[in-house]
Design a protein around this motif. Structure first.
Motif, mmCIF file in Angstrom:
data_model
loop_
_atom_site.group_PDB
_atom_site.id
_atom_site.type_symbol
_atom_site.label_atom_id
_atom_site.label_comp_id
_atom_site.label_asym_id
_atom_site.label_seq_id
_atom_site.Cartn_x
_atom_site.Cartn_y
_atom_site.Cartn_z
ATOM 1 N N THR A 1 0.839 -1.204 0.000
ATOM 2 C CA THR A 1 0.000 0.000 0.000
ATOM 3 C C THR A 1 0.874 1.254 0.000
ATOM 4 O OG1 THR A 1 -1.717 -1.189 1.230
ATOM 5 C CG2 THR A 1 -1.842 1.209 1.206
ATOM 6 N N GLY A 2 1.901 1.264 0.838
ATOM 7 C CA GLY A 2 2.800 2.412 0.868
ATOM 8 C C GLY A 2 3.487 2.640 -0.466
ATOM 9 N N LEU A 3 3.917 1.576 -1.114
ATOM 10 C CA LEU A 3 4.560 1.707 -2.429
ATOM 11 C C LEU A 3 3.591 2.274 -3.461
ATOM 12 C CD1 LEU A 3 6.624 -1.600 -2.606
ATOM 13 C CD2 LEU A 3 7.521 0.727 -2.408
ATOM 14 N N ALA A 4 2.325 1.912 -3.347
ATOM 15 C CA ALA A 4 1.327 2.441 -4.287
ATOM 16 C C ALA A 4 1.240 3.961 -4.174
ATOM 17 C CB ALA A 4 -0.038 1.800 -4.022
ATOM 18 N N PHE A 5 1.267 4.497 -2.940
ATOM 19 C CA PHE A 5 1.224 5.947 -2.761
ATOM 20 C C PHE A 5 2.511 6.600 -3.271
ATOM 21 C CE2 PHE A 5 -2.247 5.003 0.165
ATOM 22 C CZ PHE A 5 -3.074 6.100 -0.004
ATOM 23 N N VAL A 6 3.649 6.002 -2.989
ATOM 24 C CA VAL A 6 4.920 6.573 -3.427
ATOM 25 C C VAL A 6 4.999 6.619 -4.953
ATOM 26 C CG1 VAL A 6 7.420 6.181 -3.473
ATOM 27 C CG2 VAL A 6 6.165 5.935 -1.327
ATOM 28 N N GLN A 7 4.636 5.536 -5.605
ATOM 29 C CA GLN A 7 4.700 5.476 -7.066
ATOM 30 C C GLN A 7 3.681 6.407 -7.713
ATOM 31 O OE1 GLN A 7 4.150 1.292 -7.614
ATOM 32 N NE2 GLN A 7 6.272 0.781 -7.137
ATOM 33 N N ASP A 8 2.497 6.506 -7.110
ATOM 34 C CA ASP A 8 1.465 7.388 -7.647
ATOM 35 C C ASP A 8 1.904 8.847 -7.549
ATOM 36 O OD1 ASP A 8 -1.128 7.464 -8.870
ATOM 37 O OD2 ASP A 8 -1.923 8.314 -7.018
ATOM 38 N N ALA A 9 2.526 9.215 -6.425
ATOM 39 C CA ALA A 9 3.016 10.585 -6.263
ATOM 40 C C ALA A 9 4.069 10.910 -7.320
ATOM 41 C CB ALA A 9 3.592 10.768 -4.859
ATOM 42 N N ARG A 10 4.931 9.969 -7.610
ATOM 43 C CA ARG A 10 5.973 10.194 -8.609
ATOM 44 C C ARG A 10 5.357 10.435 -9.982
ATOM 45 N NH1 ARG A 10 9.444 5.449 -8.133
ATOM 46 N NH2 ARG A 10 10.062 6.473 -6.188
ATOM 47 N N ARG A 11 4.321 9.670 -10.319
ATOM 48 C CA ARG A 11 3.661 9.853 -11.618
ATOM 49 C C ARG A 11 2.975 11.209 -11.711
ATOM 50 N NH1 ARG A 11 2.165 4.306 -10.837
ATOM 51 N NH2 ARG A 11 0.196 4.986 -9.892
ATOM 52 N N ARG A 12 2.443 11.678 -10.597
ATOM 53 C CA ARG A 12 1.666 12.909 -10.582
ATOM 54 C C ARG A 12 2.517 14.155 -10.368
ATOM 55 N NH1 ARG A 12 -3.610 12.935 -9.402
ATOM 56 N NH2 ARG A 12 -3.317 14.637 -7.910
ATOM 57 N N GLY A 13 3.795 13.992 -10.076
ATOM 58 C CA GLY A 13 4.639 15.141 -9.783
ATOM 59 C C GLY A 13 4.466 15.657 -8.366
ATOM 60 N N ASP A 14 3.866 14.842 -7.482
ATOM 61 C CA ASP A 14 3.745 15.190 -6.076
ATOM 62 C C ASP A 14 4.950 14.633 -5.319
ATOM 63 O OD1 ASP A 14 1.312 16.410 -6.626
ATOM 64 O OD2 ASP A 14 0.118 14.646 -6.102
ATOM 65 N N VAL A 15 4.951 14.836 -4.018
ATOM 66 C CA VAL A 15 6.085 14.400 -3.207
ATOM 67 C C VAL A 15 5.597 13.427 -2.137
ATOM 68 C CG1 VAL A 15 7.970 15.093 -1.691
ATOM 69 C CG2 VAL A 15 7.279 16.593 -3.577
ATOM 70 N N CYS A 16 6.031 12.201 -2.246
ATOM 71 C CA CYS A 16 5.799 11.184 -1.224
ATOM 72 C C CYS A 16 6.926 10.163 -1.354
ATOM 73 C CB CYS A 16 4.432 10.523 -1.389
ATOM 74 S SG CYS A 16 4.061 9.288 -0.118
ATOM 75 N N ARG A 17 7.836 10.200 -0.412
ATOM 76 C CA ARG A 17 9.001 9.313 -0.451
ATOM 77 C C ARG A 17 8.791 8.131 0.500
ATOM 78 N NH1 ARG A 17 11.105 14.651 -0.158
ATOM 79 N NH2 ARG A 17 12.099 15.313 -2.113
#
Length: 209
Positions: free
Chosen positions: A20-36
């Protein structure tokens, strides 16, 4: 339940929380947001007094907007990953636990009431950590569509409890199937407000459910 079965369930749960955490991190990267990866923090202890506590599966920090963007918004969420290994009532009880956390004011230390100096008014413990109470995100896995509906209904019934109305009125509580998160991404309108499960919203929607 045998120790071997319990261990297998714990490992399966931990893997799903990580996924679940990886899903948020990868989604943020695609969207240009920040979630490491370090913005996904497992099992932070939040005391409720008398030895009780709320320990979310993860605390999520997510910056909507690129780093350095003055118009960006920092969002926080408590994330609970449910794999249908317990009954829906056990899941729904977590709504009550978060309502208690929202209300919890620590008792003053011994002798503090007798000090003559002017003291700050008591405030809820969560305000020491967060500017706003984090959103509640329930990720549902380990069951089919009928089981998902049953668990969302249980969450909705708990959220309608009059005792929770004031505590969580302005805190979005959302639920989504894990399969939808993986297929469409967490930012997609796959989340169902537990107060109004017929709707589909993105998890970053308004704080007013």
């Amino acid at each position: 339940m045998s120790d071997r079965t319990a261990a297998r369930l714990r490992v399966g749960h931990a893997l799903t929380v990580t996924e679940t955490g990886l899903a948020f991190v990868q989604d943020a990267r695609r969207r240009g947001d920040v979630c490491r990866p370090l913005d996904w923090i497992p099992e932070i202890y939040h005391p409720l007094g008398s030895g009780e506590a709320v320990i979310p599966d993860a605390l999520l920090y997510y910056r909507h907007g690129a780093e350095g963007d003055q118009d960006g918004t920092m969002l926080q969420a408590f994330v609970e990953v449910d794999r249908a290994t317990t009954g829906p009532e056990r899941l729904a009880a977590k709504i009550h636990a978060y309502a208690r956390l929202h209300q919890y004011v620590p008792a003053p230390p011994p002798g503090a009431r007798h000090r003559p100096a002017i003291q700050e008014p008591a405030r809820e413990d969560w305000q020491r950590r967060y500017p706003l109470f984090p959103r509640l995100l329930f990720v549902l896995d380990g069951t089919g569509p009928a089981g998902i509906e049953t668990r969302i209904s249980a969450l909705g019934a708990a959220a309608r409890d009059v005792a929770l109305a004031g505590s969580l009125r302005q805190v979005p509580a959302l639920a989504a199937p894990m399969t939808d998160l993986l297929q469409h991404g967490p930012a997609a309108p796959v989340w169902r407000p537990v107060h109004n499960p017929d709707h589909r919203v993105g998890w970053m929607h308004s704080r007013h459910p």
